[in-house]
Every structure is written in structure tokens, then in C-alpha cells.
Design an enzyme around this catalytic site. Structure first.
Site, short mmCIF file in Angstrom:
data_model
loop_
_atom_site.label_atom_id
_atom_site.label_comp_id
_atom_site.label_asym_id
_atom_site.label_seq_id
_atom_site.Cartn_x
_atom_site.Cartn_y
_atom_site.Cartn_z
N ASP A 1 25.10 -7.79 -44.41
CA ASP A 1 24.88 -8.62 -45.59
C ASP A 1 24.33 -7.82 -46.75
O ASP A 1 24.48 -8.23 -47.91
CB ASP A 1 23.92 -9.76 -45.23
CG ASP A 1 23.72 -10.74 -46.37
OD1 ASP A 1 24.72 -11.36 -46.76
OD2 ASP A 1 22.59 -10.86 -46.87
N LEU B 1 21.25 -16.57 -50.71
CA LEU B 1 21.94 -16.63 -52.00
C LEU B 1 22.50 -15.29 -52.43
O LEU B 1 23.03 -15.18 -53.54
CB LEU B 1 20.96 -17.13 -53.07
CG LEU B 1 20.50 -18.59 -52.92
CD1 LEU B 1 19.43 -18.92 -53.94
CD2 LEU B 1 21.68 -19.54 -53.07
N ARG B 2 22.37 -14.27 -51.57
CA ARG B 2 22.88 -12.96 -51.96
C ARG B 2 24.39 -13.00 -52.19
O ARG B 2 24.92 -12.34 -53.08
CB ARG B 2 22.53 -11.90 -50.92
CG ARG B 2 22.96 -10.50 -51.32
CD ARG B 2 22.52 -9.44 -50.32
NE ARG B 2 21.10 -9.18 -50.41
CZ ARG B 2 20.23 -9.36 -49.42
NH1 ARG B 2 20.64 -9.85 -48.26
NH2 ARG B 2 18.96 -9.09 -49.57
N ALA B 3 25.11 -13.78 -51.37
CA ALA B 3 26.56 -13.88 -51.54
C ALA B 3 26.93 -14.43 -52.91
O ALA B 3 27.86 -13.95 -53.57
CB ALA B 3 27.16 -14.74 -50.43
N VAL C 1 26.41 -11.69 -55.49
CA VAL C 1 27.40 -10.62 -55.39
C VAL C 1 28.75 -11.08 -55.93
O VAL C 1 29.42 -10.34 -56.67
CB VAL C 1 27.53 -10.13 -53.93
CG1 VAL C 1 28.71 -9.18 -53.78
CG2 VAL C 1 26.25 -9.44 -53.48
#
Length: 730
Positions: free
Chosen positions: A198, A279-281, A284
């Protein structure tokens, strides 16, 4: 110096090249993880990227590459004054490509303090590591899945924070460490942990082209490069220069690119639909979509940008189980994109437009970045031009003729799989139980009848959390999570004279060693302690190591009786999952009929082990001696290859031996040899039923192994045993 292979000369690999170029435009995306089979030019493409990155201003004399416009405030070579110009200590240099070897130490990565000089000469000398060298450049980790866990943690923390810290023996040093992180890996050699997957912004699956014409072009260009690297690089210099200029233009355009509320809502809806963690997706995908718009010369993000960004940013975040390969359901992605609700602000909805609507279609037709054109689409890996006619490096160059590879390449190019994106290779496909035909078992049927009936297949039970089995004694192998070992990380249990460069100090032991010499050294009463190099001591730390876990599984007919094999496979899958979590290598020996086979040579890929186990047939007689002999040979070979990695042999059997002239005697003699050789072993007893012969227990005694009933392999099984014991005591 031999020039690297030109980026523009790479054939195919459209998604990989796109992911790298997007990170070059916007390093905030978070890097690229490249998964693929061996020999697919992963390293070649990454090394070629560095020459496309724009040159940069650097503070003269700064070992950490500080930007003169905004120098790092805590730079060890500072302080630097902001706003320096070229005449005031500023130099111009190209961005660096720094390679991190798999065998690198922590000191090599983050830098090291010269403790000997600090203690004996009073000088706090710090030597920068690879993170400092990679600042504002590219940090490339080949075989990132083989990198030690503590190094991966340091690496990804620095990539996320943009800073590197060295905290050791009361001295703290920190410096800027912002870089484009690129990792490559072969899934056959093991997977990364999901939380580490991730941390990479984008992930790409690559494979060699299957189209003969394209393979011919790859070989032709490679041979031409090897024959005369300078001449080959010169032929592609203009194409590389165009790409480099386009990266520079896109970087300058990026701050002005807008993200309409409609597309931001679409991004949130897609990430929520795929149930990605955190919420990283979302961040990105948004950053990648902005970079895509800048790359194509647009001033706002479109639905196509979101689609292409999600295809690169989400597959590795969909992994839910260690036995799963990162993948993405293309139809599910399209459905999620098309079903996104309008934003709360009606104006934002009008800005974004509908996915695939007339406005977006017209934009794609004009710019050539739709499903059939442009580097961003990933739909034609053999020949691609963007909407402005710029060369992307794949099918139009000095080597292309009328029958070149830019006419009718396979959809998606190597590893792209058409508009759907990455196509897993044979070892990267999602592991699912295959149809096995008749899996019915009969109670009381002996193995001779199973031998005459042919191979049988049993579905594996779901894996569960397994209990810990460890190797006896204390080792010195690679850091891991299974058996006790002396390692660089862990609890301090003693001190010793350093055998090489001092990297960590045991202060109390150093003071004790120096105290005995103070009178001879003429120390004045109340004066400072007088130290010499011979006084220095380093700590001895005890932690845990990773091991080779070799499974020796009985697949004979007796194991198939009473529907036993499904439970056996489930137990071994549980142990495989445990080995994955503890960073072990695994191997699989199976025996049935009249022979034994090494079904899985020792590897770090538990995914491959799970696949072999699920497809394991059963039936025939029980060549226990052959299985133990094959296991002993495998352990001897692995000991020569990796003498510091200790092994744990797990024999899964009911203890029967029916194949051979003296089946029981021969098996016991081999077991005695394994015990005499110091092999740590566990015997998982698969015998069931009311009447039990205790054969597996006898085998465990000869092996000097722990004897564990099948039901007690998992934590749930142990809990059931504990409850049963409490009821008996009551």
C-alpha cells in the site's frame, strides 16, 4: 562509461512506462512497484528513466543535495541561505539514480556515525547513506521483496515523511530525503506484506510479449545496443530528449491543473466501492489523475484520467489474503466509474461531466488519449503516440521499417492485457481452488483400493491462525519472527569486542573496560574518562530469525480415507500463512505411490506453495522412507546454499509406511539420521478414528521431534483442547 539503454527504445510495457513518467511529473504520487517475471526489462526501463529527469540546482558542497531555493533547515551541512543564485555557491547537476542492494545494511541506507572518532577524538563525524544520495532523484530497489523488513520500514518511512533520521547512542541527525521510489520484484520469489504494498503509489504487472514480431524487435534492438551502445543511444537521443522536455513542461503545468468536484467524487466512489483501506488510495488516484492531465497538456482532470489512474493505483490495494495476487476486475472498475453519484455542488458536476460522455469523447478524439491512442491509455503496448504526435518510445524510431512492431501489436502490449491493464503471469494469477472432479471419500477404504481408483483430490479447508513452531537453540540467521537468534535488532543480552567497524555502542560495557585502565593512563582525580579504541564494546542482541520451513506431506491413500486430506491441506495452509507472516522460506515435499517429489523447491513465495498444495492429488501406497529421504536431501542442499538459515522440518503423516522392502525399518533409520544431524522437526499426526496405532508418535520419537495431533496445529484447535481439559478437570 557505457550509456544506459534509451527509455524511448523500450518496446511495449506501456503501463510501466506510463507509471514511471507520471511519477517523474509528480513525485508526490509515491513511486512505482513493478511486479513481473524474470527477463522482462524491469531494471532496464527504470535505469533509463533517470536520464529523462530534468537537471536541478544544488547548494555547492552540500552532501545532501539541498535545493538553493528552499534548503532543508536541519541539514547537517547547513545552514544554507535561501535564494542563492548561480554565482553564490550553486551548481547544476542531473538527478541521480541510486540503487539499494538487497544485502545493504541499515548504516549503508541511512548513514552512520563514526562512534570511534566521536568517543576517542571528540569528533561527531557523520557519513551520509543512500537516502541522502537519492534526495531529489530516484531510489531504485531491485528485488524489493527480498529486502529485510527493518530496511523496508526505514525506506518507506523516509519516502512518506520526506526526511531520514539517524538516532543512535544519544546523537541525532536528520536530513531531507525526498525521492522517487521504484521497486521491482519477481512474485515467484515471494510477496511483499500488504501494508508495504500500500505504501507504493502505483503498481504495474509486466510480462514478456507473446507476439513473435514484438519479441523479434526486442531482440533486434538489444543486440544493436550491445554491439555499439554509444551509437545506439545516439540514434534514440532525440526521442529521449523530447520525452525529457515533455516531463519538464508537465511539471511546470501541474500546479495549474484543476480537479473538478465531479472527478473527485468519482475517485472517492471508486475507492469506496473497492473497499480499499484508508484514504491513501484516494490521494494517489487524485495525484496520478492530475499528473495525467498535465502530461497530456490539459488544464483539468477528465474521467479518462481517473480511469487510467485507478487502473494503476488500485490493483495492489485489493489484496486481502497473502495467497491472493494483486488484481483488479476491469468490469467492476467500469461499473464503479459509471455509477459515481454527482457531487453535492451542481457546478462541480457540470465541470466533471459524465464518464464517456460526448465532451470527454471529443477531447479524446482531439488529443489521442482515449481507449485507442496515447501513452495514457495502455491499450497498445507495441506502438503508441500521444495526441500531439510526440514519440513515446515504442514503435516509431530509427529501427522501425514498414513491417516494424508499430503496426498491429497485441492489445495492451506485454503485460497490459488491452484496456483492462495488467495481466497476471502464470505465477501471478489469483489462487482459487480448481475444479477437482469427484472428491468423495469413503470411510474404512484402505489405500490399496485408492491406488486402484487412481488419483483423488480434496478441497482444502480454510486456513486459520497456526500455533508457533520454532527451531531449537539460538541461531544467527536473517532477521525474522520465528526462532530465537542473535541479530542486529532485539533485546540486548550482553556485550563483545567489535569484530569490524563499530556501528552500535554498549556504553556500560565500554566504561567498565576503560575503568580498569584509568590509573595506567594517568587520569587525574575528577578528570574526564580516558578512552582508547580497545575499550569499545558493541551490544549483543537477541531477537528472532526467519527459517526454512520444509513440509513433508503424506499424500497416500491412507490420508484420503475418512475425508482427512481436506483437513490436512487446511492445516498446512495455516502453517504456510504463519510462515508468510514470519518471513520464512518454505518448501514442499510430497510422497505417495512408490516415490517422493519436491513439489516446491525452497522459496519465499508462499503463494506458490499454496497453489501446489491445493492441486495435490492423493492415493496409492505410503513411501514414508522416500519422503524422509527426499526431505533430508533437500535440507542438505539448502544448508550449502544458505548455511546461516536454520531449517524446521514439518512431517505431516499418519505414520504408516507400506511401500518398499522394509518400509518401516528404512523410514526409522532415515529418521535416526535426521535426528543425529541436529534437524529440528515437528510431526503432525493425521491419524483419526477410535482405534489408533500411534505410528506417528513413534516416528516423532525417532526424529527427536515434537508430536502434534492435527487438531492442535491451529490456535482454534488448541483452544478446543484447553476447553476439553478444563471440562475433564471439573
Amino acid at each position: 562509461m557505457t550509456p544506459p539503454y534509451p527509455f524511448a527504445a523500450v518496446v511495449g510495457l506501456a503501463d510501466l512506462r506510463l507509471a514511471l513518467l507520471l511519477n517523474a511529473v509528480s513525485p508526490a504520487i509515491g513511486g512505482v512497484l513493478v511486479r513481473g517475471e524474470k527477463g522482462t526489462a524491469k531494471s532496464t526501463v527504470v535505469r533509463a528513466l533517470a536520464r529523462l529527469l530534468p537537471s536541478m540546482d544544488v547548494v555547492a558542497g552540500c552532501r545532501f543535495g539541498c535545493d538553493p531555493a528552499s534548503p532543508y533547515g536541519a541539514c547537517p551541512d547547513g545552514p544554507h541561505s535561501a535564494g542563492q543564485d548561480a554565482g553564490q555557491g550553486v551548481v547544476v547537476r542531473r538527478a541521480r539514480l541510486v540503487e539499494l542492494p538487497v544485502g545493504a545494511t541499515e548504516d549503508r541506507l541511512v548513514g552512520a556515525l563514526d562512534l570511534e572518532r566521536a568517543l576517542t577524538a571528540g569528533q561527531a563525524a557523520y557519513s551520509p547513506g543512500l537516502l541522502a544520495a537519492a534526495h531529489r532523484g530516484v531510489l531504485y530497489v531491485d528485488e524489493v521483496n527480498l529486502l529485510h523488513d527493518h530496511l523496508v520500514d526505514l525506506l518507506l518511512d523516509a519516502a512518506a515523511m520526506g526526511e531520514a533520521y539517524v538516532e543512535r547512542d544519544g546523537v541525532s541527525v536528520r536530513h531531507a530525503a525526498r525521492f522517487l521510489l521504484v521497486g521491482t520484484m519477481n512474485p515467484e520469489e515471494g510477496e511483499l506484506r500488504p501494508q508495504l504494498l500500500d505504501r507504493f503509489g502505483l503498481a504495474v504487472q509486466v510480462r514478456a510479449p507473446r507476439e513473435p514480431r514484438e519479441r523479434v524487435e526486442v531482440v533486434r534492438r538489444r543486440l544493436a545496443y550491445e554491439a555499439d551502445p554509444a551509437a545506439f543511444a545516439a540514434r534514440w537521443a532525440d526521442a529521449d530528449a523530447e520525452l525529457a522536455e515533455r516531463i519538464d513542461i508537465a511539471r511546470r503545468r501541474l500546479p495549474a491543473v484543476g480537479l473538478p468536484d465531479a472527478e473527485l467524487t468519482r475517485i472517492a466512489h471508486v475507492c469506496a466501492t473497492f473497499e480499499v483501506d484508508g484514504l491513501r488510495a484516494d490521494l494517489v488516484v487524485a495525484r496520478a489523475a492530475l499528473a495525467l492531465a498535465a502530461w497530456h497538456g490539459r488544464d483539468r482532470v477528465t474521467a479518462q484520467d481517473v480511469r487510467d489512474a485507478a487502473r494503476l493505483a488500485l490493483p495492489h490495494r485489493r489484496r486481502r489474503d497473502p495467497f491472493d495476487a494483486p488484481d483488479l476486475d476491469e468490469q467492476a472498475l467500469e461499473d464503479a466509474l459509471n455509477s459515481a453519484p454527482p457531487p453535492a455542488d451542481a457546478d462541480g458536476a457540470r465541470d466533471g461531466g459524465d464518464p464517456g460522455g460526448p465532451d470527454d469523447a471529443d477531447d479524446r478524439d482531439r488529443r489521442g488519449d482515449g481507449p485507442d491512442g496515447g501513452l495514457g491509455s495502455g491499450s497498445d503496448g507495441a506502438a503508441e503516440r500521444d495526441g500531439d504526435g510526440d514519440l513515446d518510445g515504442d514503435g516509431s524510431g530509427p529501427d522501425d521499417g514498414p513491417d516494424g512492431p508499430d503496426d498491429d501489436g497485441p492489445d495492451g502490449g506485454p503485460g497490459q492485457g488491452g484496456p483492462g491493464g495488467a495481466v497476471p503471469d502464470e505465477d501471478g494469477t489469483p489462487l482459487r481452488p480448481v475444479p477437482h472432479g469427484d472428491t468423495r471419500q469413503r470411510d474404512g477404504v484402505d489405500e490399496g483400493r485408492y491406488a486402484s481408483a487412481g488419483q483423488q483430490h480434496a478441497e482444502a479447508a480454510a486456513p486459520r491462525r497456526a500455533r508457533l513452531f520454532a527451531v531449537k537453540g539460538t541461531g544467527e540467521g536473517a532477521a525474522g519472527r520465528r526462532s530465537p537468534a542473535y541479530t542486529r535488532m532485539g533485546r540486548t543480552v550482553g556485550a563483545r569486542v567489535p569484530g569490524g567497524t563499530l556501528t552500535a555502542l554498549h556504553l556500560a560495557a565500554t566504561v567498565r573496560a576503560a575503568a580498569r585502565q584509568q590509573q595506567a593512563r594517568g587520569r587525574a582525580p575528577g578528570g574526564p574518562l580516558r578512552l582508547a579504541a580497545a575499550d569499545l564494546r558493541e551490544p549483543v542482541r537477541q531477537g528472532r530469525e526467519s527459517n526454512l520451513v520444509l513440509f513433508c506431506v503424506d499424500a497416500s491413500g491412507s490420508m484420503a480415507a475418512r475425508r482427512r486430506m481436506g483437513a490436512v491441506k487446511g492445516a498446512v495452509l495455516s502453517l504456510l500463512l504463519d510462515a508468510y507472516q514470519r518471513r520464512d522460506k518454505v518448501g514442499l515435499v510430497t510422497f505417495r505411490g512408490s516415490e517422493a517429489a519436491l513439489a516446491l523447491p525452497p522459496t519465499s513465495s508462499v503463494e506458490a506453495g499454496a497453489a501446489r498444495l491445493r492441486e495435490l492429488p492423493t492415493g496409492g501406497r505410503t513411501p514414508l522412507a522416500a519422503g524422509l529421504r527426499r526431505a533430508a536431501h533437500t535440507l542438505r542442499v539448502e544448508r550449502l546454499r544458505d548455511p546461516h538459515r536454520r531449517a524446521l522440518l514439518i512431517v505431516v503423516t499418519d505414520g504408516r509406511a507400506t511401500a518398499g522392502a522394509d518400509p518401516v525399518g528404512e523410514a526409522m533409520r532415515i529418521a535416526d539420521g535426521l535426528a543425529a544431524g541436529g534437524v529440528s522437526a515437528v510431526v503432525v499426526d493425521c491419524e483419526s478414528g477410535v482405534v489408533r496405532l500411534g505410528l506417528a508418535a513413534r516416528l516423532a520419537a525417532r526424529l527427536g521431534a515434537e508430536h502434534v495431533p492435527l487438531a492442535e496445529v491451529t490456535a482454534q484447535g488448541l483452544a478446543g483442547v484447553a476447553r476439553r481439559d478444563r471440562r475433564r478437570a471439573a
